[in-house]
Design a protein around this motif. Sequence first.
Motif, short mmCIF file in Angstrom:
data_model
loop_
_atom_site.label_atom_id
_atom_site.label_comp_id
_atom_site.label_asym_id
_atom_site.label_seq_id
_atom_site.Cartn_x
_atom_site.Cartn_y
_atom_site.Cartn_z
N SER A 199 0.80 -1.23 0.00
CA SER A 199 0.00 0.00 0.00
C SER A 199 0.83 1.27 0.00
O SER A 199 0.29 2.37 0.05
CB SER A 199 -1.00 0.04 1.16
N GLY A 200 2.16 1.14 -0.08
CA GLY A 200 3.01 2.33 -0.12
C GLY A 200 3.04 2.94 -1.51
O GLY A 200 2.45 2.43 -2.46
N HIS A 201 3.78 4.06 -1.62
CA HIS A 201 3.94 4.75 -2.90
C HIS A 201 4.69 3.82 -3.86
O HIS A 201 5.81 3.39 -3.57
CB HIS A 201 4.72 6.04 -2.68
N GLY A 202 4.08 3.52 -4.99
CA GLY A 202 4.68 2.59 -5.94
C GLY A 202 4.05 1.21 -5.93
O GLY A 202 4.37 0.38 -6.77
N ASP A 203 3.16 0.95 -4.96
CA ASP A 203 2.39 -0.30 -4.99
C ASP A 203 1.13 -0.03 -5.83
O ASP A 203 0.17 0.55 -5.34
CB ASP A 203 2.01 -0.74 -3.57
N PHE A 204 1.19 -0.45 -7.08
CA PHE A 204 0.10 -0.15 -8.01
C PHE A 204 -0.89 -1.31 -8.15
O PHE A 204 -1.66 -1.35 -9.09
CB PHE A 204 0.66 0.23 -9.39
N ARG A 205 -0.87 -2.25 -7.19
CA ARG A 205 -1.79 -3.40 -7.31
C ARG A 205 -3.24 -2.95 -7.10
O ARG A 205 -3.52 -1.97 -6.43
CB ARG A 205 -1.44 -4.46 -6.26
N GLN A 206 -4.13 -3.73 -7.71
CA GLN A 206 -5.56 -3.57 -7.45
C GLN A 206 -5.89 -4.30 -6.14
O GLN A 206 -5.19 -5.24 -5.75
CB GLN A 206 -6.38 -4.21 -8.58
N LEU A 207 -6.97 -3.86 -5.50
CA LEU A 207 -7.39 -4.55 -4.27
C LEU A 207 -7.71 -6.02 -4.56
O LEU A 207 -7.54 -6.88 -3.68
CB LEU A 207 -8.61 -3.85 -3.66
N SER A 208 -8.12 -6.31 -5.79
CA SER A 208 -8.44 -7.69 -6.15
C SER A 208 -7.21 -8.59 -6.16
O SER A 208 -7.33 -9.81 -6.20
CB SER A 208 -9.11 -7.74 -7.52
N GLU A 209 -6.03 -7.98 -6.14
CA GLU A 209 -4.79 -8.79 -6.15
C GLU A 209 -4.34 -9.17 -4.74
O GLU A 209 -3.34 -9.86 -4.57
CB GLU A 209 -3.67 -8.04 -6.86
N LEU A 210 -5.08 -8.70 -3.73
CA LEU A 210 -4.73 -9.06 -2.36
C LEU A 210 -5.44 -10.36 -1.99
O LEU A 210 -6.48 -10.66 -2.57
CB LEU A 210 -5.15 -7.95 -1.39
N PRO A 211 -4.99 -11.12 -1.04
CA PRO A 211 -3.75 -10.90 -0.28
C PRO A 211 -2.52 -11.43 -1.02
O PRO A 211 -2.64 -12.25 -1.91
CB PRO A 211 -4.00 -11.71 0.99
N ARG A 212 -1.38 -10.89 -0.64
CA ARG A 212 -0.11 -11.36 -1.17
C ARG A 212 0.44 -12.46 -0.26
O ARG A 212 0.35 -12.34 0.96
CB ARG A 212 0.89 -10.20 -1.19
N THR A 213 0.97 -13.48 -0.84
CA THR A 213 1.68 -14.49 -0.07
C THR A 213 3.16 -14.13 -0.11
O THR A 213 3.73 -13.98 -1.19
CB THR A 213 1.49 -15.88 -0.69
N VAL A 214 3.78 -13.96 1.07
CA VAL A 214 5.20 -13.63 1.09
C VAL A 214 5.98 -14.77 0.42
O VAL A 214 5.80 -15.94 0.75
CB VAL A 214 5.68 -13.42 2.55
N GLY A 215 6.78 -14.42 -0.55
CA GLY A 215 7.52 -15.43 -1.32
C GLY A 215 6.70 -16.00 -2.46
O GLY A 215 7.16 -16.88 -3.18
N GLY A 216 5.49 -15.49 -2.63
CA GLY A 216 4.62 -16.01 -3.70
C GLY A 216 4.79 -15.25 -5.01
O GLY A 216 5.81 -14.60 -5.24
N THR A 217 3.77 -15.34 -5.85
CA THR A 217 3.83 -14.74 -7.18
C THR A 217 4.00 -13.22 -7.10
O THR A 217 3.37 -12.56 -6.28
CB THR A 217 2.53 -15.04 -7.95
N LEU A 218 4.83 -12.69 -7.95
CA LEU A 218 5.05 -11.24 -7.98
C LEU A 218 3.96 -10.56 -8.79
O LEU A 218 3.43 -11.13 -9.74
CB LEU A 218 6.41 -10.94 -8.60
N SER A 219 3.67 -9.32 -8.41
CA SER A 219 2.73 -8.51 -9.19
C SER A 219 3.41 -8.04 -10.47
O SER A 219 4.63 -8.16 -10.62
CB SER A 219 2.27 -7.30 -8.37
N ARG A 220 2.63 -7.49 -11.39
CA ARG A 220 3.17 -7.08 -12.69
C ARG A 220 4.31 -6.04 -12.56
O ARG A 220 5.35 -6.16 -13.20
CB ARG A 220 2.02 -6.52 -13.55
N VAL A 221 4.10 -5.02 -11.73
CA VAL A 221 5.15 -3.98 -11.62
C VAL A 221 6.44 -4.55 -11.04
O VAL A 221 7.53 -4.09 -11.36
CB VAL A 221 4.73 -2.74 -10.79
N GLU A 222 6.29 -5.60 -10.20
CA GLU A 222 7.50 -6.24 -9.67
C GLU A 222 8.17 -7.09 -10.74
O GLU A 222 9.40 -7.10 -10.87
CB GLU A 222 7.13 -7.10 -8.45
N GLN A 223 7.36 -7.79 -11.54
CA GLN A 223 7.93 -8.62 -12.60
C GLN A 223 8.76 -7.80 -13.59
O GLN A 223 9.81 -8.25 -14.06
CB GLN A 223 6.81 -9.36 -13.35
#
Length: 481
Positions: A199-223
């Motif tokens: 949820s910080g500046h630069g986290d451009f995920r949609q709410l529908s992409e939550l929750p994140r699993t630590v160590g799991g699939t990366l979001s598009r901006v991370e990829q």
Amino acid sequence: MRDEVRFLSAVAVLLLFISCARSGEPSGPGTGGAGTEAASALPPASPDGGSAAAAAPRVAFTLFRNVRIFDGKAGKLTDLRNVMVHGNIIERVSSGSLPIPADAKVTVIDAGGRTLMPGLIDVHWHAMVIRPTPAQAIAGDVGYNNIAAGAEATDTLLRGFTTVRDVGGPAFGLKQAIDEGVIAGPRIFPSGAMITTTSGHGDFRQLSELPRTVGGTLSRVEQIGASMVADSPDEVRVRVREQLMQGASQIKLAAGGGVSSPHSPIDVLTFTEAELRAAVESAENWGTYVTVHAFTPAAIQRAIAAGVRCIEHGFLMDEASAKLIASKGVWLSLQPIPEELIQVYPVGSVERAKAEEVWLGVARTYELAKKYKIKTAFGTDVLFSQALAQRQGAILASLVRWYGPAEVLVMATGTNAQLLAMSGKRSPYSGKLGVVEEGALADLLLVDGNPIADIRLVENPSKNFVLIMKDGKIYKNTLSR
Ligand SMILES: [Zn+2]
């Protein structure tokens, strides 16, 4: 077992191949094309759509005759001088005539009293996200985005900006292509992905992409390496070290909320002090530093407590945080954000309200920076607008609202170069930038006029910068047609 042996010998052959290829490289991405002769064997850059020199000339020496020098440090021009560039280095600066070395191919530029100055530096640039829309930058084709960034990089160089510090974005490939001479562009000090929290500046995920699993699939901006989410000191260390592994010259974190990010209010703190310190330790272990995006006094103070060496923006700072920045010798990387940048957000939107709150603080922040003699660097932070990028020089010139013209030019050359030097051995380019002096790197502009007497000359580089040299190579020369 046999399979294992076969695999290992295949790896050995591959490693051998890689090391041979590397030793044959005249000028790898990490060296910034230090060897001019070697670099000129690469495909020539084709700058300025034919109105300029068609290609960087293959010469070892360039002699500038009859120049007045703005050296990036002093606030005035010298009397007439002659300057000899050998390879990519300014070798001699003299009021007397300089002998032309025997048997050398020398390009002689008779400058007729024009001004020779260091190439400009923009320390808050995002090379990958000038031309695309936000949607194209995040979801669009990566190949297209790189080619658009390459075209913009050539324009950036031809505006006289010979170096940029990239403070967030996947610019490693672009930098490599520029350093190898595949395309013309500025030197790039890359940060790689901006590191942020959920949820910080630069986290451009949609709410529908939550929750994140630590160590799991990366979001598009991370990829694509634009920004990385990290929610513990350990995760921060991983993300910082990944950027360093890719060649980051400094590390960028978002220490507080931002205007354009959908889920980060301006007033929030994002990273804990322990998380920020984990980034600082990892960067310092690597000989470099952390810079943070921060608007509020609380974000600034926490970052400085964690050992951060540079604050980006700081537009909501107060007297106490200004004093703190000054007393700790921390850098302030400030941008004279033009008012039209507020207009890009629709009236009534959350982003518009955030933009107004933050960017109306720009003027007061410059006043505080001056009042407390903070080490202040210049950047533009142009995003998603090719038109605004074309006004990069005009944004620089707008600093005369707070500084004299000579102070403005010193800030965008010699002073900015001091900030870049904090990268130490992680600097991609060995040699001194931002100054005209013997031994410095030959990044030079020849200006048709005196930019101290008329700062507006930098607003129109295509007309007034008659010669642009980077790393000893001439990318534009309208004098010798
Ligand atoms: Zn920025």
